[in-house]
Design an enzyme around this catalytic site. Structure first.
Site, PDB file in Angstrom:
ATOM      1  N   ASP A 294       0.871  -1.169   0.000  1.00  0.00           N
ATOM      2  CA  ASP A 294       0.000   0.000   0.000  1.00  0.00           C
ATOM      3  C   ASP A 294       0.917   1.232   0.000  1.00  0.00           C
ATOM      4  OD1 ASP A 294      -2.348   1.604   0.374  1.00  0.00           O
ATOM      5  OD2 ASP A 294      -1.790   1.787   2.481  1.00  0.00           O
ATOM      6  N   ASP A 486      -1.612  -1.160   6.265  1.00  0.00           N
ATOM      7  CA  ASP A 486      -1.701  -0.657   7.639  1.00  0.00           C
ATOM      8  C   ASP A 486      -2.584  -1.503   8.536  1.00  0.00           C
ATOM      9  OD1 ASP A 486      -4.276  -0.020   6.915  1.00  0.00           O
ATOM     10  OD2 ASP A 486      -3.939   2.134   6.796  1.00  0.00           O
ATOM     11  N   ASP A 490      -6.763  -1.679   4.861  1.00  0.00           N
ATOM     12  CA  ASP A 490      -6.386  -2.692   3.871  1.00  0.00           C
ATOM     13  C   ASP A 490      -6.726  -4.115   4.309  1.00  0.00           C
ATOM     14  OD1 ASP A 490      -5.130  -0.718   2.166  1.00  0.00           O
ATOM     15  OD2 ASP A 490      -3.519  -0.643   3.623  1.00  0.00           O
TER      16      ASP A 490
END
Length: 597
Positions: A294, A486, A490
């Site tokens: 991410d 995180d 996600d």
């Protein structure tokens, strides 16, 4: 000898016999089957031989049980030393705390501290519970939890972890998590669950045992027949060789190979701030092809700042008015800029969050939109603004458009810089032969600029949060994939990936979606976690190899194949050798704890 051996058989051999009988009832044979059959055979034959005045072997049965139990005691001691290190952390916590009651701070037992209490921590004292600094500043030694040897500076608003050590200044903290909710308690619970978990490679051990034990029983029977029938030796001699085969072949070391290495490996990771939740995740982490990251809060620092406002003061005022109701990661940056500029926020009606697009609402009876520039939104954007968007995006800045009644009136540029360790961490992963990908909801230009700065191989941009799991699934059609995020926004992608790696933050380690949690929120720990999994998995394979080779080499010696050159094993020596075989496997696993990752 009959009386003493009978006591050993009734008391000490009972667990082996019970386990063997239970396995027999399930039409299986296990490791205890060989010990039980070997010792019972020697014991029952000795009773028979005693009445017909033949040599007896009571001592063989007694010594085998003794040596097997001795090996188990030593194994348990070494395993306890390995696993007990984490449990002992619980005892390292503070026993009392200076808690504010009325106008004074008084010392109370730690059990009486509740969430919300104000606690004073003086230099050299332990932080009693997880909390937040409300006054003062200091340096905290967090090495016992995170593995980071450098003290961390703390000031008002920063989080602190229970059981860490306050070094320099006096601080007052507000208790947030106490008892079993503290970070330390959660870490210990995760590690203990991992140490008791089952790795898929252990299925191989179970399958080997199902085949190996019956095979050994056949070999022992053949050994007896060869010595007694074909070589004409006495029943006693043939029986000694057969019992030696049963005892030496007991694959106890095979059963210890996986769980001991798993226990030590997960404990080692916890000491370095890397929590691996189970053996299945550890094994999967050893087989990865691709690492997907991410962007915000993972590759980048997660603390974006407004760098430029295009338009008049009203642009920032409208944006901040709407962002005060938003939970988007960029909202704090806009609000911070508005506060610094002393902009007064306006009331907002009919607020809506438009997933993947932005936010909207009514301000002074006008429709206001704050979000991304997309063609399908029907916004009227002046060519000059469109060109400015492109310029800012090339500078790796996220651009937020502000529009009134579908007409753009200005832009806000926000930038979130990569973490300082990101470039080196990505380089190390690529050196391990892994492909790196960034998966983000941001636009291609901004994501591409960040990726170029840190060395990411590929960028998948413009992906909505709900679509990230689908993007991971598509990659899994050809590769084994890990996703690093995180752990909150996600969660679907973390669950979908073969290995979900959640970046920890503050004292929040109870992240259910991630199979691996990195407490220090440091990207370099991604590579360290994969190295740890590789070392642990390699140690498991090494343990299995030596355990199996030991049995293969020991059986011919026990069967008397080399008796012509004087190389033989009595049952008691076979028992001792088998015990030390198991001990050697445990020792091999314990040595893993001294590895550097």
């Amino acid at each position: 000898m009959l009386i003493l051996t009978s006591m050993i058989m009734v008391i000490s051999a009972r667990p082996f016999v019970s386990s063997a009988w239970s396995a027999f009832e399930q039409h299986h044979a296990n490791m205890d089957t060989l010990v039980a059959l070997g010792t019972l055979t020697a014991y029952l034959y000795s009773i028979y031989a005693m009445f017909i005045n033949k040599p007896v072997f009571f001592e063989s049965a007694a010594f085998v049980i003794t040596f097997v139990l001795l090996g188990q005691v030593l194994e348990e001691k070494m395993r306890s030393n390995a696993s007990g290190a984490m449990s002992k952390l619980l005892t390292l916590g503070a026993k009392s705390a200076l808690v504010k009651r009325g106008a004074e701070f008084i010392e109370l037992p730690i059990e009486q501290v509740v969430s919300g209490d104000l606690i004073q921590v003086r230099p050299g004292e332990k932080i009693p519970v997880d909390g937040q600094v409300v006054s003062g500043q200091s340096s905290i030694d967090e090495s016992m939890v995170t593995g980071e040897s450098i003290p961390v500076k703390k000031q008002v608003g920063d989080s602190v972890i229970g059981a860490t050590i306050n070094q320099t200044g006096s601080i007052v903290i507000k208790a947030q998590k106490v008892g079993s909710d503290t970070m330390l308690a959660q870490i210990i619970e995760i590690v203990q669950k991992a140490q008791n978990s089952h790795a898929p490679i252990q299925n191989l051990t179970d399958k080997v045992s199902d085949i190996f034990v019956p095979a050994v029983l056949i070999i022992a029977l053949v050994t007896f027949l060869v010595w007694f029938v074909f070589l004409g030796k006495s029943v006693a001699t043939a029986l000694i060789y057969a019992v030696s085969v049963l005892v030496i072949a007991c694959p106890c070391a095979l059963g210890l190979a996986t769980p001991t290495a798993l226990m030590v490996g997960t404990g080692l990771g916890a000491k370095h701030g890397i929590l691996i939740k189970n053996g299945e995740i550890l094994e999967a982490a050893n087989k990865l092809d691709t690492i997907v990251f991410d962007k915000t809060g993972t590759i980048t620092a997660g603390k974006p700042q407004v760098t430029e406002v295009v338009g008049d003061r009203h642009v920032l005022q409208l944006a901040a008015s709407l962002e005060q109701l938003s939970e988007h990661p960029l909202a704090p940056a806009v609000l911070a800029a508005a506060k610094a500029a002393q902009v007064k926020l306006l009331p907002v009606n009919h607020f809506r969050a438009l997933e993947g697009q932005g936010i909207s609402g009514q301000v002074d009876a006008q429709a206001v939109f704050v979000g991304t520039l997309k063609q399908d939104l029907g916004l009227v954007v002046a060519p000059a603004l469109t060109e400015k968007v492109k310029v800012l995006q090339k500078e790796a800045k996220t651009v937020v458009l502000v529009a009134i009644n579908h007409t753009a009136i200005g832009l806000i540029a926000i930038q979130d810089t990569p973490k300082k360790e990101a470039q080196k961490a990505i380089k190390e992963l690529k050196q391990q032969g892994l492909k790196t990908i960034m998966l983000t909801g941001d636009n291609q230009a901004v994501a591409g600029a960040i990726a170029n700065q840190v060395g990411i191989d590929q960028v998948i941009a413009g992906v909505l949060p709900i679509d990230k799991a689908a993007a991971i699934a598509k990659l899994q059609q050809t590769d084994r994939v890990a996703f690093v995020g995180d752990g909150i926004n996600d969660a679907p992608a973390l669950s979908q990936a073969d290995v979900g790696i959640a970046m920890g933050s503050g004292t929040d380690v109870a992240i259910e979606a991630g199979g691996i949690v990195l407490i220090k929120n440091n990207l370099k720990d991604v590579g360290r976690a994969l190295k740890l999994s590789q070392k642990t998995f390699n140690r498991i394979k090494l343990n299995l190899f030596w355990a199996f080779i030991y049995n293969v080499l020991g059986i011919p010696v026990a069967a008397g194949v080399f008796s012509g050159i004087g190389l033989v094993l009595s049952p008691e020596l076979a028992g001792l050798a088998m015990a030390f075989s198991s001990l050697s496997v445990v020792s091999s696993s314990v040595l893993l704890g001294r590895s550097k990752i």
